[in-house]
Write a protein that holds these residues in place. Structure first.
Motif, PDB file in Angstrom:
ATOM      1  N   ARG A  69      50.112  26.163  45.864  1.00 56.96           N
ATOM      2  CA  ARG A  69      48.763  26.728  45.975  1.00 56.96           C
ATOM      3  C   ARG A  69      48.629  27.972  45.123  1.00 56.96           C
ATOM      4  N   ALA A  70      49.674  28.812  45.138  1.00 61.30           N
ATOM      5  CA  ALA A  70      49.632  30.034  44.347  1.00 61.30           C
ATOM      6  C   ALA A  70      49.579  29.709  42.856  1.00 61.30           C
ATOM      7  N   LEU A  71      50.323  28.696  42.464  1.00 64.51           N
ATOM      8  CA  LEU A  71      50.354  28.300  41.057  1.00 64.51           C
ATOM      9  C   LEU A  71      48.965  27.842  40.610  1.00 64.51           C
ATOM     10  N   LEU A  72      48.315  27.062  41.447  1.00 64.43           N
ATOM     11  CA  LEU A  72      46.971  26.595  41.105  1.00 64.43           C
ATOM     12  C   LEU A  72      45.976  27.757  41.101  1.00 64.43           C
ATOM     13  N   GLY A  73      46.190  28.720  42.006  1.00 60.39           N
ATOM     14  CA  GLY A  73      45.288  29.872  42.068  1.00 60.39           C
ATOM     15  C   GLY A  73      45.462  30.821  40.908  1.00 60.39           C
ATOM     16  N   ALA A  74      46.656  30.797  40.307  1.00 55.68           N
ATOM     17  CA  ALA A  74      46.941  31.723  39.215  1.00 55.68           C
ATOM     18  C   ALA A  74      46.441  31.197  37.878  1.00 55.68           C
ATOM     19  N   LEU A  75      45.921  29.978  37.904  1.00 58.32           N
ATOM     20  CA  LEU A  75      45.519  29.335  36.656  1.00 58.32           C
ATOM     21  C   LEU A  75      44.084  29.709  36.288  1.00 58.32           C
ATOM     22  N   LEU A  98      42.009  36.498  39.083  1.00 59.66           N
ATOM     23  CA  LEU A  98      43.010  35.471  39.331  1.00 59.66           C
ATOM     24  C   LEU A  98      43.903  35.876  40.493  1.00 59.66           C
ATOM     25  N   GLU A  99      44.347  34.878  41.256  1.00 64.68           N
ATOM     26  CA  GLU A  99      45.267  35.140  42.353  1.00 64.68           C
ATOM     27  C   GLU A  99      46.687  35.186  41.800  1.00 64.68           C
ATOM     28  N   ALA A 100      47.121  36.348  41.365  1.00 66.23           N
ATOM     29  CA  ALA A 100      48.450  36.435  40.774  1.00 66.23           C
ATOM     30  C   ALA A 100      49.523  36.315  41.854  1.00 66.23           C
ATOM     31  N   ILE A 101      50.669  35.753  41.477  1.00 60.63           N
ATOM     32  CA  ILE A 101      51.805  35.716  42.395  1.00 60.63           C
ATOM     33  C   ILE A 101      52.614  36.978  42.131  1.00 60.63           C
ATOM     34  N   PRO A 105      60.393  35.717  49.138  1.00 65.49           N
ATOM     35  CA  PRO A 105      60.071  37.097  48.750  1.00 65.49           C
ATOM     36  C   PRO A 105      58.700  37.241  48.084  1.00 65.49           C
ATOM     37  N   ARG A 106      58.175  36.135  47.521  1.00 61.81           N
ATOM     38  CA  ARG A 106      56.891  36.210  46.833  1.00 61.81           C
ATOM     39  C   ARG A 106      55.778  35.560  47.648  1.00 61.81           C
ATOM     40  N   CYS A 107      56.115  35.056  48.809  1.00 65.99           N
ATOM     41  CA  CYS A 107      55.152  34.253  49.562  1.00 65.99           C
ATOM     42  C   CYS A 107      54.260  35.150  50.419  1.00 65.99           C
ATOM     43  N   ARG A 108      52.971  34.858  50.432  1.00 66.04           N
ATOM     44  CA  ARG A 108      52.021  35.637  51.232  1.00 66.04           C
ATOM     45  C   ARG A 108      52.034  35.228  52.702  1.00 66.04           C
ATOM     46  N   GLU A 109      52.564  34.037  52.957  1.00 68.41           N
ATOM     47  CA  GLU A 109      52.450  33.514  54.321  1.00 68.41           C
ATOM     48  C   GLU A 109      53.792  33.450  55.029  1.00 68.41           C
ATOM     49  N   ARG A 110      54.762  34.259  54.566  1.00 72.02           N
ATOM     50  CA  ARG A 110      56.099  34.105  55.124  1.00 72.02           C
ATOM     51  C   ARG A 110      56.173  34.536  56.580  1.00 72.02           C
ATOM     52  N   ILE A 111      57.077  33.863  57.280  1.00 73.44           N
ATOM     53  CA  ILE A 111      57.366  34.205  58.672  1.00 73.44           C
ATOM     54  C   ILE A 111      58.850  34.550  58.725  1.00 73.44           C
TER      55      ILE A 111
END
Lengths: 325, 321
Positions: B254-260, B270-273, B291-297
């Motif tokens: 999802r992040a990859l698609l958002g960064a495009l 753009l939603e940068a990672i 470490p780069r994930c916005r939704e980590r638990i």
């Protein structure tokens, strides 16, 4: 509003070292290009490899001496200035290069890379220099603690931040970005594009943004110029150009971009062949050898400008070439 | 139902360097059916090329080795094959085209020579038969004047032409599987479109399956039936192309698609990672993207998620699902 940078009929030829006794050949890299850029604006320049977009940019900054034409910066022809007087303009116009690995001196720390422009342009006070460097690092999102490190210790994205900081530390008004994100991965590319937009707003910068990536140019530019083999074939505001591309080359270019949506169906217009060599460019319209809509006149006369709207200019015989400028 | 052509199971390819062991491919499983195009996407350094090289046994030696896993091709395990046996498969049943045709064609031989060599070696043709066949192949990849071009050297051809030669060479023996590693990255968009159309047309004609490696999600959307998304040596999501783009499930996808930057959407920020791709010598523990994930638990940094089928034919490695 008067333009910040105005390019008029700019030309650059490179002389090839010819064979003995033969006439010397020329690479016609930039052949009569005109456009202007306004303060706070991004002009995107797109075109394929070898179309002369980087040469054009270097000529505007006088990193290469153009063969002909003029470049006006705030109304002043900077090509006519003696180099000594031109130096004052250098700090007002800067460049960010494509490859952040090749454009940073590996033997200098990032701090001294960023400090150097200040020294060259006469900032004598070391404390003032340090403060400026640290403030600039902060602005581009570099940790000031890392300034004593060398370029190889940074990732590609961070290095491009260093290059941007180096270009902006003299507070220029105009920055040429020559493929600044082409060497970067998608996830890092977005960070750099966002950074460039933020800095533009904060510092009222004008960008000439060179790229071959149409999605990037669509994202970042206010206006776009399309270049083919040393000439500009079409120039228009971004939204208009993408909604209504008029030049057959622009159309083909847009239809060649892969769209990240599997349900999208395109009308394919795959261009044949490769771009011709700029050493002996085709006569008339330079695109006629690959153009799916070519007519007889195309190989004879270069097309005149046609403007369907005041800001949209296309050079193509299909539109009659009535001069409306 | 199409037959399974290639099945990679839990493959691990490690490289020993002076800095330590690079875990380039770290437990990858994927399947390619006959005549299917699978897109393998990921950023540079995620191990996608090393995966391709592992299939053909072309990973750098002696630094590289396959420490675990199976690569089953038409029922035979390629990991167990000797160099000699692999040589008989390469170029004949599995071929590969590379990113930069300037470095993968031999500069001191005419371009036709490579094709002639393949045909003589694998098909046992005589030199003159092979020449005739090579001309036919060059015509098939739409090279004008193949009789003349075949005696030219790589530097005399344009990038697009060189890539066409590579394709002719790769398809000379009608392989069952073609591995294309970033085949158009070095080319301009208009030439890229030509080459991708050509690969698609020939694949159709020869009934070849394709493993298309790319970092460009646009190319995947247009040319692949299935996609595997790779991150730091592992596959994080696998699916058919329609459901991946309609419903990307892994946060990285999802992040990859958002960064495009998109041509079809509005031009917003753009939603940068954040951060950058991890070092594969010491990849993060647990989920490598955490470490780069916005939704980590909390669980993400402790336990490595396994690839699970979340929807029919849609597998994701993420603790959130």
């Amino acid at each position: 509003m008067s333009p910040l940078v105005e390019v008029r009929n700019l030309k650059k030829h490179f002389v090839l070292s010819g064979e003995w006794g033969k006439e010397r050949a020329f690479v016609d890299a930039v052949s009569g290009v005109s456009f202007s850029i306004f303060q706070g604006e991004t002009l995107g320049l797109v075109g394929e490899t070898g179309c002369g977009k980087s040469t054009l940019a270097r000529c505007i900054l006088r990193l290469l001496e153009p063969t002909g034409g003029s470049v006006l910066f705030r109304g002043k022809d900077i090509l006519k200035l003696p180099l000594k007087e031109f130096k004052a303009y250098r700090r007002r116009m800067q460049i960010v290069f494509q490859d952040p690995f090749a454009s940073l001196n590996p033997r200098k720390t990032v701090f001294s890379i960023l400090e150097e422009p200040l020294i060259i342009h006469g900032e004598r006070n070391p404390r003032a220099r340090r403060e400026k460097v640290e403030a600039m690092a902060e602005q581009v999102g570099l940790d000031p603690r890392l300034l004593r490190n060398y370029p190889h210790e940074f990732s590609g994205g961070q290095r491009q931040r260093v290059c941007i900081a180096r270009a902006l530390i003299l507070e220029p008004e105009f920055v040429v970005c020559d493929e600044p994100v082409s060497a970067l991965d998608v996830s890092v590319r977005a960070q750099i594009l966002n950074l460039l937009s933020e800095l533009q707003e904060r510092m009222h910068l004008a960008y000439l943004f060179i790229t071959h990536d149409l999605a990037v140019v669509h994202h970042i530019s206010h206006r776009v110029a399309v270049m083919y083999l040393g000439t500009i074939v079409e120039i228009a505001p971004t939204e208009e150009l993408f909604a209504n591309p008029l030049h057959p080359y622009t159309q083909a270019l847009f239809e060649s971009i892969p769209v990240p949506n599997p349900t999208y169906k395109r009308k394919r217009m795959v261009l044949e062949g490769d771009p011709p060599s700029p050493i002996h460019p085709p006569s008339g319209c330079r695109f006629h050898t690959r153009c799916p809509k070519r007519m007889e006149v195309c190989s004879v006369h270069p097309p005149e400008a046609f403007s369907p709207t005041p800001e949209h200019v296309v050079f193509c015989h299909l539109y009659g070439g009535t001069k409306v400028i | 139902m199409k037959k399974v052509l290639l099945q990679v199971e839990n493959l691990r390819t490690y490289l020993t360097t002076h800095r330590g062991v690079v875990r380039a491919v770290d437990g990858v499983s994927l399947t390619i059916l006959e005549e299917e195009t699978l897109g393998l996407v990921g950023e540079s350094g995620c191990g996608k090329s090393m995966l391709a090289l592992s299939i053909l046994g072309l990973y750098p030696k002696p630094q590289g080795r396959i420490v675990e896993g199976k690569i089953e091709f038409e029922g035979e395990d390629l990991v167990q094959k000797s160099e000699e046996e692999l040589r008989r498969i390469r170029g004949k049943r599995i071929s590969m085209i590379f990113q930069e045709p300037m470095t993968s064609l031999d500069p001191v031989f005419p371009v036709g020579e490579g094709i002639v060599e393949v045909l003589m070696l694998h098909q046992g043709l005589t030199r003159s038969e092979a020449r005739r066949e090579a001309i036919r192949l060059l015509r098939m990849v739409r090279i004008p004047e193949p009789e003349r071009r075949m005696y030219q050297y790589p530097h005399q051809l344009s990038g697009g032409m060189r890539q066409r030669v590579m394709i002719a060479q790769a398809l000379a023996c009608r392989p069952k599987l073609l591995i294309a590693d970033e085949p158009t990255t070095a080319l301009d968009v208009t030439v890229q479109a030509q080459i991708l159309e050509l690969i698609a047309a020939l694949k159709e004609e020869m009934k070849t399956a394709v493993l298309l490696i790319t970092h460009d999600l646009g190319i995947v959307a247009e040319h692949c039936q299935k996609v595997a998304v790779m991150y730091a040596g592992t596959i994080v999501e696998k699916s058919d192309v329609f459901s991946l783009f309609a419903r990307p499930l892994h946060p990285y996808t999802r992040a990859l698609l958002g960064a495009l930057p998109r041509l079809d959407g509005k031009r917003s920020r753009l939603e940068a990672i954040p951060g950058s791709v991890p070092d594969l010598i010491a990849p993060p523990l647990g989920c490598r993207f955490h470490p780069r994930c916005r939704e980590r638990i909390p669980r993400c940094s402790e336990e490595e998620p396994r690839l699970r089928e979340v929807e029919r034919g849609h597998e994701v490695a993420c603790h959130l699902l």
